[in-house]
Design an enzyme around this catalytic site. Sequence first.
Site, PDB file in Angstrom:
ATOM      1  N   GLU A 115     -50.553 -27.533 -38.173  1.00  0.00           N
ATOM      2  CA  GLU A 115     -49.477 -27.504 -39.172  1.00  0.00           C
ATOM      3  C   GLU A 115     -49.643 -26.312 -40.120  1.00  0.00           C
ATOM      4  O   GLU A 115     -49.166 -26.357 -41.265  1.00  0.00           O
ATOM      5  CB  GLU A 115     -49.443 -28.819 -39.978  1.00  0.00           C
ATOM      6  CG  GLU A 115     -49.203 -30.069 -39.167  1.00  0.00           C
ATOM      7  CD  GLU A 115     -47.728 -30.266 -38.777  1.00  0.00           C
ATOM      8  OE1 GLU A 115     -46.923 -29.356 -38.999  1.00  0.00           O
ATOM      9  OE2 GLU A 115     -47.421 -31.331 -38.218  1.00  0.00           O
ATOM     10  N   HIS A 139     -50.889 -33.528 -45.907  1.00  0.00           N
ATOM     11  CA  HIS A 139     -49.938 -34.222 -45.032  1.00  0.00           C
ATOM     12  C   HIS A 139     -50.633 -35.437 -44.438  1.00  0.00           C
ATOM     13  O   HIS A 139     -51.793 -35.350 -44.035  1.00  0.00           O
ATOM     14  CB  HIS A 139     -49.464 -33.277 -43.923  1.00  0.00           C
ATOM     15  CG  HIS A 139     -48.902 -33.978 -42.726  1.00  0.00           C
ATOM     16  ND1 HIS A 139     -47.782 -34.788 -42.798  1.00  0.00           N
ATOM     17  CD2 HIS A 139     -49.308 -34.018 -41.438  1.00  0.00           C
ATOM     18  CE1 HIS A 139     -47.532 -35.277 -41.600  1.00  0.00           C
ATOM     19  NE2 HIS A 139     -48.441 -34.839 -40.756  1.00  0.00           N
ATOM     20  N   HIS A 141     -49.805 -39.498 -42.282  1.00  0.00           N
ATOM     21  CA  HIS A 141     -48.868 -40.383 -41.595  1.00  0.00           C
ATOM     22  C   HIS A 141     -48.784 -41.702 -42.374  1.00  0.00           C
ATOM     23  O   HIS A 141     -49.445 -42.684 -42.034  1.00  0.00           O
ATOM     24  CB  HIS A 141     -49.307 -40.584 -40.149  1.00  0.00           C
ATOM     25  CG  HIS A 141     -49.246 -39.322 -39.338  1.00  0.00           C
ATOM     26  ND1 HIS A 141     -49.552 -39.271 -37.999  1.00  0.00           N
ATOM     27  CD2 HIS A 141     -48.890 -38.057 -39.687  1.00  0.00           C
ATOM     28  CE1 HIS A 141     -49.385 -38.022 -37.555  1.00  0.00           C
ATOM     29  NE2 HIS A 141     -48.998 -37.270 -38.580  1.00  0.00           N
ATOM     30  N   GLU A 169     -43.077 -46.906 -61.640  1.00  0.00           N
ATOM     31  CA  GLU A 169     -43.837 -45.667 -61.848  1.00  0.00           C
ATOM     32  C   GLU A 169     -43.142 -44.425 -61.285  1.00  0.00           C
ATOM     33  O   GLU A 169     -43.407 -43.306 -61.723  1.00  0.00           O
ATOM     34  CB  GLU A 169     -45.211 -45.765 -61.149  1.00  0.00           C
ATOM     35  CG  GLU A 169     -46.076 -46.928 -61.601  1.00  0.00           C
ATOM     36  CD  GLU A 169     -46.420 -46.840 -63.065  1.00  0.00           C
ATOM     37  OE1 GLU A 169     -46.764 -45.730 -63.523  1.00  0.00           O
ATOM     38  OE2 GLU A 169     -46.323 -47.852 -63.767  1.00  0.00           O
ATOM     39  N   HIS A 210     -42.259 -39.081 -39.137  1.00  0.00           N
ATOM     40  CA  HIS A 210     -43.548 -38.394 -39.046  1.00  0.00           C
ATOM     41  C   HIS A 210     -44.489 -38.678 -40.223  1.00  0.00           C
ATOM     42  O   HIS A 210     -45.620 -39.102 -40.008  1.00  0.00           O
ATOM     43  CB  HIS A 210     -43.305 -36.886 -38.884  1.00  0.00           C
ATOM     44  CG  HIS A 210     -44.526 -36.081 -38.615  1.00  0.00           C
ATOM     45  ND1 HIS A 210     -44.502 -34.815 -38.090  1.00  0.00           N
ATOM     46  CD2 HIS A 210     -45.839 -36.353 -38.816  1.00  0.00           C
ATOM     47  CE1 HIS A 210     -45.721 -34.349 -37.964  1.00  0.00           C
ATOM     48  NE2 HIS A 210     -46.555 -35.272 -38.400  1.00  0.00           N
TER      49      HIS A 210
HETATM   50  P1  13P Z   1     -53.710 -31.392 -36.638  1.00  0.00           P
HETATM   51  O1  13P Z   1     -54.820 -32.199 -35.992  1.00  0.00           O
HETATM   52  O2  13P Z   1     -53.442 -30.117 -35.881  1.00  0.00           O
HETATM   53  O3  13P Z   1     -53.991 -31.156 -38.106  1.00  0.00           O
HETATM   54  O4  13P Z   1     -52.370 -32.241 -36.525  1.00  0.00           O
HETATM   55  C1  13P Z   1     -52.296 -33.521 -37.076  1.00  0.00           C
HETATM   56  C2  13P Z   1     -50.940 -33.869 -37.523  1.00  0.00           C
HETATM   57  O5  13P Z   1     -50.775 -34.777 -38.313  1.00  0.00           O
HETATM   58  C3  13P Z   1     -49.781 -33.093 -37.001  1.00  0.00           C
HETATM   59  O6  13P Z   1     -48.635 -33.379 -37.726  1.00  0.00           O
HETATM   60 ZN    ZN Z   2     -48.597 -35.259 -38.720  1.00  0.00          ZN
END
Ligand code: 13P
Ligand code: ZN
Length: 275
Positions: A115, A139, A141, A169, A210
């Site tokens: 990313e 980032h 999930h 909040e 995502h």
């Molecule tokens: P990477 O392992 O390349 O950081 O990817 C993980 C991810 O969450 C891709 O969106």
């Molecule tokens: Zn991801």
Amino acid sequence: MDNTTGFHALLEQITRTTHDLWIKGWAERNAGNISVRLAPDQIPGNPEKNSEWVACGFDAPELGGELFLFSGTGCYMRNVALHPECHLGVVELDGAGRRFRRVWGFTGGGRPTSEIAPHLRAHGARLQASGGADRVVMHAHTPCVIALTHCLDLDTARLTRLLWEMHTECIVVFPDGCGYIPWQLPGSLALGDATAEELRKRPMAVWQFHGTVGTGPDIDTVLGLMDTAEKAAQLYNLAAAAGGVRNKLSTEQLTTLARAFHVTPDPDILGAIQS
Ligand code: 13P
Ligand code: ZN
């Protein structure tokens, strides 16, 4: 100041946070990534200067010459603390922001997250928007936020409004809102450009189907930001599963909160959708 002190403190914060991401259920397998634009006191001692330059595949001239700590592609967040020098690396961008080279870490052949384009685009946007204060991009999930993107028709105003209305909040923690990015290929420049467009106005965005990307001056602030949005999404999902959301914070209550906590919510969002 010994210039390794800041770097080691940063490594400790990162390894604690990567473990937290795993424990929170935000980082299955190799999910999630972190990058930090290093402050002068965070630069590792004895940086390597002989590694190969690698093309970024895009230009980021606004970041030319900056050093970034990245989590490695494929690395499992739950394992980062065991071998930080293997799962994390520091890279230097060339003056044009076109190539990078490793100056620390990634022992065993690691490379920055896949990313890297969204991360660098996010750094570029926030560098400008925050006057240089924002240094962290994360980032993950985040399951409840991802679930929302499967259940509802969203845009930035609708998503922000939902989060603000579900948890007292939220409007205080992210008065500028939370961007919504329709699905794009992970790691793509298109995802990076769409994310940057939102991050020029607000510190956080949700990637449809995502996860979440958060930005800020330090790791605690960014984790707190993403966690607050995730909590609001969780509350929405719990309420929906328990029969539906009957009551939520009104425009008047949101306005009262904003006044009391001296924040100025994005007027396009606060006024956009009437409860
Ligand atoms: P990477 O392992 O390349 O950081 O990817 C993980 C991810 O969450 C891709 O969106
Ligand atoms: Zn991801």
